[in-house]
Design an enzyme around this catalytic site. Structure first.
Site, PDB file in Angstrom:
ATOM      1  N   GLY A   1      -2.767 -11.946   1.167  1.00 47.54           N
ATOM      2  CA  GLY A   1      -3.377 -11.921  -0.113  1.00 47.54           C
ATOM      3  C   GLY A   1      -3.446 -10.622  -1.050  1.00 47.54           C
ATOM      4  O   GLY A   1      -3.999 -10.588  -2.005  1.00 47.54           O
ATOM      5  N   SER A   2      -3.084  -9.531  -0.417  1.00 42.81           N
ATOM      6  CA  SER A   2      -3.502  -8.154  -0.950  1.00 42.81           C
ATOM      7  C   SER A   2      -2.539  -8.102  -2.210  1.00 42.81           C
ATOM      8  O   SER A   2      -1.462  -8.417  -2.101  1.00 42.81           O
ATOM      9  CB  SER A   2      -3.305  -7.234  -0.038  1.00 42.81           C
ATOM     10  OG  SER A   2      -2.031  -7.017   0.291  1.00 42.81           O
TER      11      SER A   2
ATOM     12  N   SER B   1       2.498  14.354  -0.515  1.00 39.11           N
ATOM     13  CA  SER B   1       2.551  14.941   0.895  1.00 39.11           C
ATOM     14  C   SER B   1       3.772  15.227   1.449  1.00 39.11           C
ATOM     15  O   SER B   1       4.115  16.370   2.114  1.00 39.11           O
ATOM     16  CB  SER B   1       1.426  14.268   1.641  1.00 39.11           C
ATOM     17  OG  SER B   1       0.071  14.108   1.058  1.00 39.11           O
TER      18      SER B   1
ATOM     19  N   GLU C   1       4.637 -12.948  -7.795  1.00 44.91           N
ATOM     20  CA  GLU C   1       3.107 -13.290  -7.893  1.00 44.91           C
ATOM     21  C   GLU C   1       2.912 -12.472  -9.242  1.00 44.91           C
ATOM     22  O   GLU C   1       1.986 -13.119  -9.919  1.00 44.91           O
ATOM     23  CB  GLU C   1       2.456 -12.605  -6.870  1.00 44.91           C
ATOM     24  CG  GLU C   1       0.914 -12.786  -7.002  1.00 44.91           C
ATOM     25  CD  GLU C   1       0.226 -12.214  -5.681  1.00 44.91           C
ATOM     26  OE1 GLU C   1      -0.840 -11.546  -5.858  1.00 44.91           O
ATOM     27  OE2 GLU C   1       0.381 -12.894  -4.540  1.00 44.91           O
TER      28      GLU C   1
ATOM     29  N   LYS D   1       2.225 -10.153 -15.497  1.00 49.38           N
ATOM     30  CA  LYS D   1       2.359  -8.607 -15.574  1.00 49.38           C
ATOM     31  C   LYS D   1       4.027  -8.079 -15.315  1.00 49.38           C
ATOM     32  O   LYS D   1       4.361  -6.993 -15.618  1.00 49.38           O
ATOM     33  CB  LYS D   1       1.911  -8.006 -14.042  1.00 49.38           C
ATOM     34  CG  LYS D   1       0.187  -8.246 -14.387  1.00 49.38           C
ATOM     35  CD  LYS D   1      -0.470  -8.092 -12.978  1.00 49.38           C
ATOM     36  CE  LYS D   1      -1.976  -8.540 -12.992  1.00 49.38           C
ATOM     37  NZ  LYS D   1      -2.609  -8.158 -11.716  1.00 49.38           N
TER      38      LYS D   1
ATOM     39  N   VAL E   1       4.846 -12.119 -11.980  1.00 51.57           N
ATOM     40  CA  VAL E   1       5.239 -13.002 -13.120  1.00 51.57           C
ATOM     41  C   VAL E   1       4.047 -13.965 -13.404  1.00 51.57           C
ATOM     42  O   VAL E   1       3.810 -14.325 -14.476  1.00 51.57           O
ATOM     43  CB  VAL E   1       6.477 -13.623 -12.572  1.00 51.57           C
ATOM     44  CG1 VAL E   1       6.949 -14.546 -13.487  1.00 51.57           C
ATOM     45  CG2 VAL E   1       7.709 -12.737 -12.507  1.00 51.57           C
TER      46      VAL E   1
ATOM     47  N   GLU F   1      -4.060  15.871  -6.094  1.00 53.65           N
ATOM     48  CA  GLU F   1      -4.521  17.468  -5.458  1.00 53.65           C
ATOM     49  C   GLU F   1      -3.495  17.677  -4.617  1.00 53.65           C
ATOM     50  O   GLU F   1      -3.240  19.211  -4.282  1.00 53.65           O
ATOM     51  CB  GLU F   1      -5.880  16.835  -4.929  1.00 53.65           C
ATOM     52  CG  GLU F   1      -5.825  16.125  -3.474  1.00 53.65           C
ATOM     53  CD  GLU F   1      -7.069  15.321  -3.559  1.00 53.65           C
ATOM     54  OE1 GLU F   1      -7.864  15.233  -4.255  1.00 53.65           O
ATOM     55  OE2 GLU F   1      -7.288  14.850  -2.319  1.00 53.65           O
ATOM     56  N   GLU F   2      -2.641  17.063  -3.912  1.00 51.25           N
ATOM     57  CA  GLU F   2      -1.789  17.771  -2.854  1.00 51.25           C
ATOM     58  C   GLU F   2      -0.674  18.219  -3.641  1.00 51.25           C
ATOM     59  O   GLU F   2       0.134  19.330  -2.917  1.00 51.25           O
ATOM     60  CB  GLU F   2      -1.092  16.485  -2.016  1.00 51.25           C
ATOM     61  CG  GLU F   2      -2.035  15.733  -1.076  1.00 51.25           C
ATOM     62  CD  GLU F   2      -2.699  16.769   0.020  1.00 51.25           C
ATOM     63  OE1 GLU F   2      -2.074  17.711   0.329  1.00 51.25           O
ATOM     64  OE2 GLU F   2      -3.880  16.378   0.419  1.00 51.25           O
TER      65      GLU F   2
ATOM     66  N   HIS G   1      -1.541  -1.745  -9.037  1.00 48.76           N
ATOM     67  CA  HIS G   1      -2.323  -2.780  -9.948  1.00 48.76           C
ATOM     68  C   HIS G   1      -2.270  -2.337 -11.271  1.00 48.76           C
ATOM     69  O   HIS G   1      -2.282  -2.807 -12.290  1.00 48.76           O
ATOM     70  CB  HIS G   1      -3.752  -3.152  -9.292  1.00 48.76           C
ATOM     71  CG  HIS G   1      -4.341  -4.275 -10.219  1.00 48.76           C
ATOM     72  ND1 HIS G   1      -5.325  -3.962 -11.026  1.00 48.76           N
ATOM     73  CD2 HIS G   1      -4.095  -5.719 -10.102  1.00 48.76           C
ATOM     74  CE1 HIS G   1      -5.425  -5.229 -11.767  1.00 48.76           C
ATOM     75  NE2 HIS G   1      -4.966  -6.021 -11.094  1.00 48.76           N
TER      76      HIS G   1
ATOM     77  N   SER H   1      -0.567   8.823  -2.559  1.00 47.80           N
ATOM     78  CA  SER H   1      -0.534  10.434  -2.213  1.00 47.80           C
ATOM     79  C   SER H   1       0.372  10.706  -1.213  1.00 47.80           C
ATOM     80  O   SER H   1       0.949  11.855  -1.383  1.00 47.80           O
ATOM     81  CB  SER H   1      -2.116  10.533  -1.888  1.00 47.80           C
ATOM     82  OG  SER H   1      -2.320   9.971  -0.640  1.00 47.80           O
TER      83      SER H   1
ATOM     84  N   ALA I   1       9.559   4.370   1.649  1.00 46.31           N
ATOM     85  CA  ALA I   1       9.873   4.956   0.354  1.00 46.31           C
ATOM     86  C   ALA I   1      10.352   6.510   0.657  1.00 46.31           C
ATOM     87  O   ALA I   1      11.273   6.969  -0.151  1.00 46.31           O
ATOM     88  CB  ALA I   1       8.752   5.152  -0.668  1.00 46.31           C
TER      89      ALA I   1
END
Length: 368
Positions: A310-311, A105, A319, A325, A321, A132-133, A284, A101, A339
């Site tokens: 590990g997130s 913004s 990872e 994915k 691969v 919504e923003e 994800h 989001s 970004a």
């Protein structure tokens, strides 16, 4: 002992076994010459660190844009009409653009709008706030503030802080005035026509209702680009739906139809590319859709997450691969930079140039 010990001398003056002829030397931008954006960005590749990763991301996105089915050999089960060069040269890579989001913004919203307005991406994934923003900004402005403004003072003033951005709480009141009548219409259609509302259909309807060319989702509506938001209730939209559910408990949102829709976009694509700004559910959800086709062909991550905890947010492309994915023969890139700084720069060297090239080719055909 007057002589340098041999062991120390050998350790310090270890001889290099290194092919300098094939290696790339580090060189930064030369400010003594003409200073242009293209020149500065062109020097990123040999600058090193994240500058090099920015350049690699540019190369990866340009590969997405250049890919055509004619680049690949035909498959044994391809129908005859899919074997012609004319057909295959027109089939492009399907590009997923996903973002959190904060990208809407901040001023990256205008960069995203450019991509959607010009039909340069084919599917979008965002959070509730990322939806919504955009609409709220059509109703009232977001303002620059400071990271250090005190929360307790702002709370008394009815002002919400998002990093160094400020959003008056009145903006959300205006958003409620916009959303509630649309929810009423959707509930009526659900009852009278049996319409099954999914998050993507809700966003499509809101994009139609806002009728504002400043809106990302107005252009998604106009260009029929699907926008997926699996966590659509996790924000002000969810607050509105919570209150609305007491008035119209028959209003139901179907998530399953949307998961089928996004997965099938990936499954039936000739090739896929994913550009993911940030982490969490949007990262994800996009990667998992590409799992259904045994991985995306092209991938660019832009986030500041780390993988040591590990997130999935901080997980590296490699990872992904391992989960299928991202394809095993892909050349994915992760850029570890805010970004809001880097994505507009990357777009200037990829999608913008692609658009200009298309316009030039169209002009030549018109003159011929």
């Amino acid at each position: 002992m007057s002589a340098v010990p041999n062991s120390a001398e050998e350790a310090v003056f270890q001889k290099s076994v290194f092919d300098q002829a094939t290696a790339t030397a580090v060189r930064g931008f030369n400010f003594d010459g003409e200073v242009t954006l293209d020149g500065l960005m062109g020097a990123m590749l040999t600058t090193g660190f994240q500058a090099t990763n920015i350049a690699l991301a540019i190369e990866e996105i340009n590969r997405m844009l250049a890919w055509r089915l004619s680049d690949e050999p035909p498959k044994p089960n391809d129908p005859p009409e899919h074997l012609t060069h004319e057909y295959r040269s027109q089939q492009k890579c399907t590009i997923f653009l996903s973002y959190t989001s904060n990208m809407i913004s901040c001023g990256v919203r205008e960069t995203i709008k450019y991509l959607v307005k010009n039909n340069l991406v084919h599917a979008i994934v965002s959070t509730a706030g990322g939806i919504e923003e955009d609409f709220i900004k059509c109703l009232a402005d977001t303002y620059l503030g400071d990271f250090k403004l005190k929360g307790s003072d702002l709370r008394k003033q009815g002002v919400n802080r998002l990093g160094n951005l400020l959003i008056p709480n009145d903006n959300y009141c205006k958003f409620e005035d916009f959303v509630m009548p649309v929810l009423e219409q959707m509930a009526d259609e659900q009852v009278s026509k049996g319409t099954r509302w999914t998050p993507s259909r809700i966003i499509h309807r809101l994009g139609q209702a806002i009728n504002n060319e400043d809106s990302v989702y107005y252009w998604a509506y106009k260009n029929n680009i699907p926008v997926f938001s699996p966590a659509i209730t996790d924000g002000s939209l969810g607050d509105m739906m919570y209150f609305f559910s007491y008035k119209r408990p028959e209003f139901v949102v179907d998530l399953i139809e949307d998961i089928r829709a996004i997965n099938n976009i990936a499954v039936y694509a000739n090739a896929t590319g994913q550009i993911i700004l940030g982490g969490g559910v949007i990262k994800h959800h996009t990667c998992n859709a590409n799992l259904m086709r045994n991985g995306a062909n092209f991938s660019v991550y832009i986030n500041t997450g780390h993988e040591f905890d590990g997130s999935d947010s901080g997980a590296s492309p490699d990872e992904a691969v391992s989960w299928g994915k991202i394809r095993v023969d892909a050349k994915p890139v992760k850029v570890s930079v805010d970004a809001s700084i880097v994505f507009p720069l990357i777009v200037s060297q990829t999608f913008v140039k692609h658009m200009k090239k298309q316009e030039e080719e169209a002009a030549k055909k018109a003159d011929a």
